[in-house]
Design an enzyme around this catalytic site. Structure first.
Site, PDB file in Angstrom:
ATOM      1  N   CYS A   1       0.849  -1.232  -0.117  1.00 39.10           N
ATOM      2  CA  CYS A   1       0.069   0.070   0.022  1.00 39.10           C
ATOM      3  C   CYS A   1       0.835   1.252  -0.002  1.00 39.10           C
ATOM      4  CB  CYS A   1      -0.808   0.047   1.272  1.00 39.10           C
ATOM      5  SG  CYS A   1      -2.036  -1.291   1.525  1.00 39.10           S
TER       6      CYS A   1
HETATM    7  N1  SAJ Z   1       6.306   2.506   8.833  1.00 39.43           N
HETATM    8  C1  SAJ Z   1       7.136   3.176   9.520  1.00 39.43           C
HETATM    9  N2  SAJ Z   1       6.982   4.131  10.226  1.00 39.43           N
HETATM   10  C2  SAJ Z   1       5.808   4.173  10.709  1.00 39.43           C
HETATM   11  C3  SAJ Z   1       4.719   3.504  10.261  1.00 39.43           C
HETATM   12  C4  SAJ Z   1       5.149   2.343   9.142  1.00 39.43           C
HETATM   13  O1  SAJ Z   1       8.458   3.138   9.061  1.00 39.43           O
HETATM   14  O2  SAJ Z   1       5.481   5.059  11.666  1.00 39.43           O
HETATM   15  C5  SAJ Z   1       6.889   1.356   7.719  1.00 39.43           C
HETATM   16  C6  SAJ Z   1       6.466   0.042   8.097  1.00 39.43           C
HETATM   17  O3  SAJ Z   1       7.577  -0.863   8.737  1.00 39.43           O
HETATM   18  C7  SAJ Z   1       6.044  -0.790   6.704  1.00 39.43           C
HETATM   19  C8  SAJ Z   1       5.443   0.305   6.125  1.00 39.43           C
HETATM   20  O4  SAJ Z   1       5.773   1.708   6.560  1.00 39.43           O
HETATM   21  O5  SAJ Z   1       7.317  -1.043   6.046  1.00 39.43           O
HETATM   22  C9  SAJ Z   1       3.982   0.405   5.808  1.00 39.43           C
HETATM   23  O6  SAJ Z   1       3.742   0.531   7.365  1.00 39.43           O
HETATM   24  P1  SAJ Z   1       1.982   0.808   7.704  1.00 39.43           P
HETATM   25  O7  SAJ Z   1       1.875   0.579   9.091  1.00 39.43           O
HETATM   26  O8  SAJ Z   1       1.543   1.824   6.984  1.00 39.43           O
HETATM   27  O9  SAJ Z   1       1.208  -0.715   7.093  1.00 39.43           O
HETATM   28  P2  SAJ Z   1       0.705  -1.343   5.911  1.00 39.43           P
HETATM   29  O10 SAJ Z   1       1.522  -1.097   4.509  1.00 39.43           O
HETATM   30  O11 SAJ Z   1       0.254  -2.539   6.194  1.00 39.43           O
HETATM   31  O12 SAJ Z   1      -0.648  -0.202   5.656  1.00 39.43           O
HETATM   32  C10 SAJ Z   1      -1.792  -0.989   5.943  1.00 39.43           C
HETATM   33  C11 SAJ Z   1      -2.817   0.354   5.316  1.00 39.43           C
HETATM   34  N3  SAJ Z   1      -3.993  -0.072   5.249  1.00 39.43           N
HETATM   35  C12 SAJ Z   1      -4.915   0.127   4.195  1.00 39.43           C
HETATM   36  O13 SAJ Z   1      -4.253   0.312   3.151  1.00 39.43           O
HETATM   37  C13 SAJ Z   1      -6.063  -0.455   4.163  1.00 39.43           C
HETATM   38  C14 SAJ Z   1      -2.890   1.681   5.957  1.00 39.43           C
HETATM   39  O14 SAJ Z   1      -3.694   2.680   5.454  1.00 39.43           O
HETATM   40  C15 SAJ Z   1      -2.934   1.746   7.388  1.00 39.43           C
HETATM   41  O15 SAJ Z   1      -2.886   2.762   8.057  1.00 39.43           O
HETATM   42  C16 SAJ Z   1      -1.988   0.593   7.734  1.00 39.43           C
HETATM   43  O16 SAJ Z   1      -2.047  -0.706   7.389  1.00 39.43           O
HETATM   44  C17 SAJ Z   1      -1.944   0.786   9.407  1.00 39.43           C
HETATM   45  O17 SAJ Z   1      -2.219   1.682  10.155  1.00 39.43           O
HETATM   46  O18 SAJ Z   1      -1.586  -0.391  10.166  1.00 39.43           O
END
Ligand code: SAJ
Length: 404
Positions: A259
């Site tokens: 995403c």
């Molecule tokens: N990450 C960071 N720092 C942060 C948050 C994330 O480096 O503060 C990195 C993570 O390690 C990962 C990437 O970014 O590699 C994405 O992380 P994510 O927490 O955004 O997780 P995703 O990719 O699973 O995003 C999903 C998304 N859900 C949908 O699209 C429906 C996102 O919108 C959600 O907000 C997210 O999950 C969530 O909050 O868990």
């Protein structure tokens, strides 16, 4: 209460199958997927995604509430078609809508009566109206209804599911909006209607662009605080005491998953196509993609030249407690370490297959350095730490070692 509908969901991945098991509670669902092996597994109650238990699927199949198929002839008389297919980037990191266009074509060629066609696949504003509707109407004379309701599935999350995650719906015309609201109301408690499909499509992209940009900001901030010798995670926790107007993000080795590293490029694509440069998105992509390189620069401060050194990457999936390695920063870390002459190995208790160099058992001081890329809750951090002379932590979960 709306009557049970016949629903066909095109694409049975983490979005389509998750949607299918919820929709099947009040509707008759057919999950269509071109992967015949996957279809066979699904029809025997074997789920390939963490959020759908085999037992739940098995019950739906045996109660004839759910059926998977690869046969287009079997999807001809649905009341509702949902498109839930991947929307990746191509080699030039531009939107690749081949799966969406293929799904539209399958519907156009097989739908035998007017139906409601919903797109859940993340894409830029205008995709439903300009791509999907136009393609279907080029092929079929049947007058269908069209709506957009972007997926909001967060793999592994238990607190928010299809039931209680607010569902955005934008449609072409009131009847389409009404029917889409009816359909989603059969399993979702939170419906938010918007004035057009474009509003729904744009909202989804902005949700994830918001994350990409703020993650890039905190990654750049981590580089600044490191030079100032200020502990960034303490700074972030302190800032997070502000009860309003702040949202904490954590520095990391880069941004993985299907995403966050992808969706913003759909927004910058449509912006640039309309003559507007999306500078924040381009910069955020750049900062996040450079983090693996920054991590290795920091490890060189510990080890000196990486040439000939043995490096272990601990945790290779893109985030904790998820076995998904798509777009994982670990890949860039591995490639850069190899480019700098290191020997690279990896250890991850929940990832079965990844790159060469998988390590199953850890012995003390076997490596010059261990890089903690992702720390799963099941990991024994101490054992991993002791497997190397030095350690670098990207996660903030390993005490007493150099970290981002
Ligand atoms: N990450 C960071 N720092 C942060 C948050 C994330 O480096 O503060 C990195 C993570 O390690 C990962 C990437 O970014 O590699 C994405 O992380 P994510 O927490 O955004 O997780 P995703 O990719 O699973 O995003 C999903 C998304 N859900 C949908 O699209 C429906 C996102 O919108 C959600 O907000 C997210 O999950 C969530 O909050 O868990």
């Amino acid at each position: 209460m709306s009557a049970s509908k016949k629903v066909v969901i095109i694409g049975q991945g983490y979005v389509g199958l998750n949607l299918a098991v919820y929709a099947a509670r009040k509707n008759e669902v057919i999950g269509f997927d071109l992967n015949t092996e996957l279809v066979a597994d699904l029809n025997t109650g074997i789920s390939h995604i963490e959020d759908v238990q085999d037992s739940e699927l098995e019950t739906l199949v045996s109660d004839s509430k759910y059926k998977a198929t690869s046969e287009a002839e079997e999807i001809s008389d649905a009341d509702v078609y949902v498109i839930a297919v991947p929307t990746p980037l191509d080699a030039n990191r531009e939107p690749d809508l081949k799966y969406v266009e293929s799904a539209a074509e399958i519907i156009a060629k097989n739908a035998s009566k007017p139906a409601l066609i919903i797109n859940e696949s993340t894409s830029y504003p205008g995709t439903l109206r300009e791509i999907i509707k136009r393609k279907i109407e080029d092929i079929s004379q049947i007058k269908h209804l069209y709506a957009a309701s972007p997926e909001r599935v967060d793999p592994g999350r238990k607190d928010f599911t299809q039931l209680n995650t607010p569902r955005l719906i934008g449609a072409i015309g009131d009847e389409a909006l009404h029917q889409a609201k009816d359909f989603y109301s059969t399993f979702c408690n939170e419906i938010h209607l918007v004035s057009s499909p474009e509003v729904a499509e744009a909202a989804k992209l902005f949700e994830n662009t918001f994350r990409q940009v703020n993650i890039a900001l905190v990654n750049e901030f981590a580089q600044i605080t490191n030079e100032l010798r200020i502990p960034i995670r303490e700074v972030l926790d302190a800032a997070n005491t502000k009860p309003y107007g702040f949202m904490k993000f954590n520095p990391g080795p880069g941004v993985g998953g299907h995403c966050i590293p992808v969706d913003p490029s759909y927004l910058s694509f449509i912006a640039e196509k309309n003559g507007i440069s999306a500078r924040f998105i381009d910069l955020a992509n750049k900062v996040n993609l450079e983090m693996p390189n920054y991590v290795l620069n920091r490890t060189e401060n510990i080890l000196g030249d990486l040439k000939g050194k043995k490096i272990l990457i601990a945790g290779v999936s893109y985030k904790a407690d998820i076995a998904d390695v798509r777009e994982t920063p670990a890949e860039l870390i591995r490639n850069e370490a190899l480019a700098r002459g290191a020997e690279v190995f990896w250890f991850d208790p929940i990832v079965e297959n990844w790159e060469p160099g998988k390590v199953l058992n850890l012995e003390k001081n076997s490596y010059d350095l261990v890089i903690f890329q992702t720390v799963h809750s099941t990991m024994n951090v101490e054992d991993i730490r002791n497997s190397a002379k030095f350690a670098f932590d990207c996660t903030g979960k390993v005490a007493g070692v150099e970290s981002l």
